[in-house]
Scaffold this motif. Sequence first.
Motif, PDB file in Angstrom:
ATOM      1  N   HIS A   1     -36.143  42.223   6.964  1.00 37.69           N
ATOM      2  CA  HIS A   1     -35.224  42.399   8.099  1.00 37.69           C
ATOM      3  C   HIS A   1     -35.896  42.118   9.443  1.00 37.69           C
ATOM      4  O   HIS A   1     -35.407  42.539  10.480  1.00 37.69           O
ATOM      5  CB  HIS A   1     -34.652  43.820   8.101  1.00 37.69           C
ATOM      6  N   GLY A   2     -37.029  41.430   9.421  1.00 33.66           N
ATOM      7  CA  GLY A   2     -37.695  41.097  10.680  1.00 33.66           C
ATOM      8  C   GLY A   2     -38.927  41.904  10.980  1.00 33.66           C
ATOM      9  O   GLY A   2     -39.584  41.691  11.999  1.00 33.66           O
ATOM     10  N   GLY A   3     -39.262  42.871  10.105  1.00 39.54           N
ATOM     11  CA  GLY A   3     -40.495  43.624  10.271  1.00 39.54           C
ATOM     12  C   GLY A   3     -40.409  44.738  11.296  1.00 39.54           C
ATOM     13  O   GLY A   3     -39.345  45.064  11.828  1.00 39.54           O
ATOM     14  N   ALA A   4     -41.561  45.342  11.567  1.00 33.89           N
ATOM     15  CA  ALA A   4     -41.656  46.446  12.519  1.00 33.89           C
ATOM     16  C   ALA A   4     -43.079  46.518  13.043  1.00 33.89           C
ATOM     17  O   ALA A   4     -44.026  46.121  12.354  1.00 33.89           O
ATOM     18  CB  ALA A   4     -41.274  47.772  11.847  1.00 33.89           C
ATOM     19  N   ASP A   5     -43.238  47.008  14.252  1.00 32.39           N
ATOM     20  CA  ASP A   5     -44.570  47.175  14.815  1.00 32.39           C
ATOM     21  C   ASP A   5     -45.359  48.199  14.001  1.00 32.39           C
ATOM     22  O   ASP A   5     -44.797  49.151  13.452  1.00 32.39           O
ATOM     23  CB  ASP A   5     -44.493  47.646  16.265  1.00 32.39           C
ATOM     24  N   GLY A   6     -46.680  48.030  13.952  1.00 34.62           N
ATOM     25  CA  GLY A   6     -47.533  48.999  13.280  1.00 34.62           C
ATOM     26  C   GLY A   6     -47.614  50.290  14.076  1.00 34.62           C
ATOM     27  O   GLY A   6     -47.756  50.268  15.304  1.00 34.62           O
ATOM     28  N   PHE A   7     -47.547  51.425  13.365  1.00 39.99           N
ATOM     29  CA  PHE A   7     -47.538  52.725  14.040  1.00 39.99           C
ATOM     30  C   PHE A   7     -48.101  53.796  13.117  1.00 39.99           C
ATOM     31  O   PHE A   7     -48.069  53.659  11.886  1.00 39.99           O
ATOM     32  CB  PHE A   7     -46.108  53.121  14.423  1.00 39.99           C
ATOM     33  N   PHE A   8     -48.588  54.857  13.725  1.00 40.14           N
ATOM     34  CA  PHE A   8     -48.906  56.096  13.012  1.00 40.14           C
ATOM     35  C   PHE A   8     -48.260  57.228  13.774  1.00 40.14           C
ATOM     36  O   PHE A   8     -48.287  57.258  15.003  1.00 40.14           O
ATOM     37  CB  PHE A   8     -50.417  56.333  12.947  1.00 40.14           C
ATOM     38  N   MET A   9     -47.683  58.193  13.033  1.00 39.05           N
ATOM     39  CA  MET A   9     -47.123  59.375  13.684  1.00 39.05           C
ATOM     40  C   MET A   9     -47.170  60.559  12.747  1.00 39.05           C
ATOM     41  O   MET A   9     -47.104  60.416  11.515  1.00 39.05           O
ATOM     42  CB  MET A   9     -45.689  59.120  14.163  1.00 39.05           C
ATOM     43  N   VAL A  10     -47.331  61.729  13.334  1.00 40.32           N
ATOM     44  CA  VAL A  10     -47.341  62.971  12.569  1.00 40.32           C
ATOM     45  C   VAL A  10     -46.625  64.037  13.383  1.00 40.32           C
ATOM     46  O   VAL A  10     -46.715  64.048  14.624  1.00 40.32           O
ATOM     47  CB  VAL A  10     -48.789  63.400  12.228  1.00 40.32           C
ATOM     48  N   ARG A  11     -45.931  64.912  12.694  1.00 40.93           N
ATOM     49  CA  ARG A  11     -45.229  66.033  13.354  1.00 40.93           C
ATOM     50  C   ARG A  11     -45.896  67.331  12.924  1.00 40.93           C
ATOM     51  O   ARG A  11     -46.076  67.575  11.730  1.00 40.93           O
ATOM     52  CB  ARG A  11     -43.752  66.012  12.944  1.00 40.93           C
ATOM     53  N   MET A  12     -46.252  68.131  13.905  1.00 46.18           N
ATOM     54  CA  MET A  12     -46.941  69.394  13.615  1.00 46.18           C
ATOM     55  C   MET A  12     -46.213  70.555  14.306  1.00 46.18           C
ATOM     56  O   MET A  12     -45.593  70.382  15.360  1.00 46.18           O
ATOM     57  CB  MET A  12     -48.388  69.315  14.095  1.00 46.18           C
ATOM     58  N   ARG A  13     -46.294  71.715  13.697  1.00 52.19           N
ATOM     59  CA  ARG A  13     -45.687  72.923  14.272  1.00 52.19           C
ATOM     60  C   ARG A  13     -46.769  73.947  14.548  1.00 52.19           C
ATOM     61  O   ARG A  13     -47.685  74.131  13.757  1.00 52.19           O
ATOM     62  CB  ARG A  13     -44.651  73.499  13.302  1.00 52.19           C
ATOM     63  N   ARG A  14     -46.620  74.616  15.681  1.00 49.62           N
ATOM     64  CA  ARG A  14     -47.563  75.689  16.031  1.00 49.62           C
ATOM     65  C   ARG A  14     -47.027  76.993  15.486  1.00 49.62           C
ATOM     66  O   ARG A  14     -45.897  77.374  15.793  1.00 49.62           O
ATOM     67  CB  ARG A  14     -47.738  75.761  17.548  1.00 49.62           C
ATOM     68  N   SER A  15     -47.843  77.666  14.693  1.00 49.96           N
ATOM     69  CA  SER A  15     -47.377  78.904  14.046  1.00 49.96           C
ATOM     70  C   SER A  15     -47.504  80.079  15.006  1.00 49.96           C
ATOM     71  O   SER A  15     -48.121  79.964  16.066  1.00 49.96           O
ATOM     72  CB  SER A  15     -48.186  79.153  12.783  1.00 49.96           C
TER      73      SER A  15
END
Length: 446
Positions: A432-446
């Motif tokens: 479908h045309g690809g996507a930019d390279g990325f890294f992501m993470v979601r974190m929660r503070r307890s």
Amino acid sequence: MNAKEPQGTASRRAALRLMDAVLRKGLPLEAALDTAARDLKRPDDRAFAHAMVAEALRRLTDLDALIDSATKKPLPDDSKARAALRIALVQALAMDTPHHAAISTVLPLVDGGPRRLVHGVFSTLTKKGAALPELPSLPGNVRHRWQQAWGGLVVEAASRALATPPPLDLIFKDDAALDRLQCSCESRNPAAPNDETGLLLPQEHGEAHPLSLMPRHLRLPRDTHVPGLPGYVEGDWWVQDISASMPARLLGEGKGKTALDLCAAPGGKTMQLAAAGYDVTAVDASEKRLERLAENLARTKLNAKTIAVDVMKWEPKEKVDAILLDAPCSATGIFRRHPDVLYRARPRIIAALAEGQKAMLDRTAGWLEPGGTLVYSVCSLEPEEGEQVVEAFLADHLDFQILPIRSGEIAEGMTPSSEGYLRILPGILADHGGADGFFMVRMRRS
């Protein structure tokens, strides 16, 4: 222009300056353009100088291999003769410039023996029908690095991505805005692109289609004329690669919540958060880039506070419910848009950026309310700037845990890792045309 020079020589001179600024000085292509093209009065000459260098950088490894095949011993990497040959050959072999025009406009830029050398090598290669490979070769150090990190299939996919400029992604501020554009498209004649917008409407026989890969997203052909599209003036949408739109999506709806968008300019993520209902404060060190963010907010009629300051020298008065830190990085994930990053992002620079990312994450994490959510992201393909930064952070901050990303939160074709973060590599969404390279993470503070 010197009266004795062929017409077009000035744009080639600017191209040589621009290439030198990227390869020798390590400057970003876009940032170096104004200085390199300072003698060019016409916008089309300036655009052509940029296009020559961008295409030469996409094909640099293969251009150099051709040049080396036609010389008795390799020319120095920084020699003017090699630079002139790169500019002449990329025009002749990749940009459909007539051979006589490609070489005649470059020869005035070199003198004496190097001039004869450039003419001889160019003539030898073009007379024997030299050609560039269909898929560009990645620089050797980049290929080795990504081979070790991600494997051969990703390296091959990166070459394919480098060969084709990316499509255009629009992100909409609400569902109604997307519906308005789609309805406008459907009301037009579907037999051909609209002359004003360049928008290719849904068609039969395998022609290009607008494509929605996620809620509030539409993908269009890369040559779409953006200002002519319905909803541009009204501020219904903005241009943002689908990968770059993911981090803000991971924070969810924000009604009644506060958020910090750190390193925010030019503002795509800020607008996403504002559209999701957050009370957003956008922080960026560059006043000029924040001016562009303010213009985007005004056009889209979205609200956010903006602060021009280095996040390492500032802190908010109160803790917030959500933080989005899209940290400064090597940007190797956007190589298909900006091929210069393949030559500027050397291991030493990547290591220094990773240290800065760790420090920034350490500093800003304390600004989050207990129970709040932090998304860390980089448009980088380097594990040192993604996975390794997060591993170090979690080891030092036991009050933070990864909040796993779920498949339903991201585009179909993207898969979260077993650890719960998202790594977008070359090859993802390739059909479908690809996507930019990325890294992501979601974190929660307890």
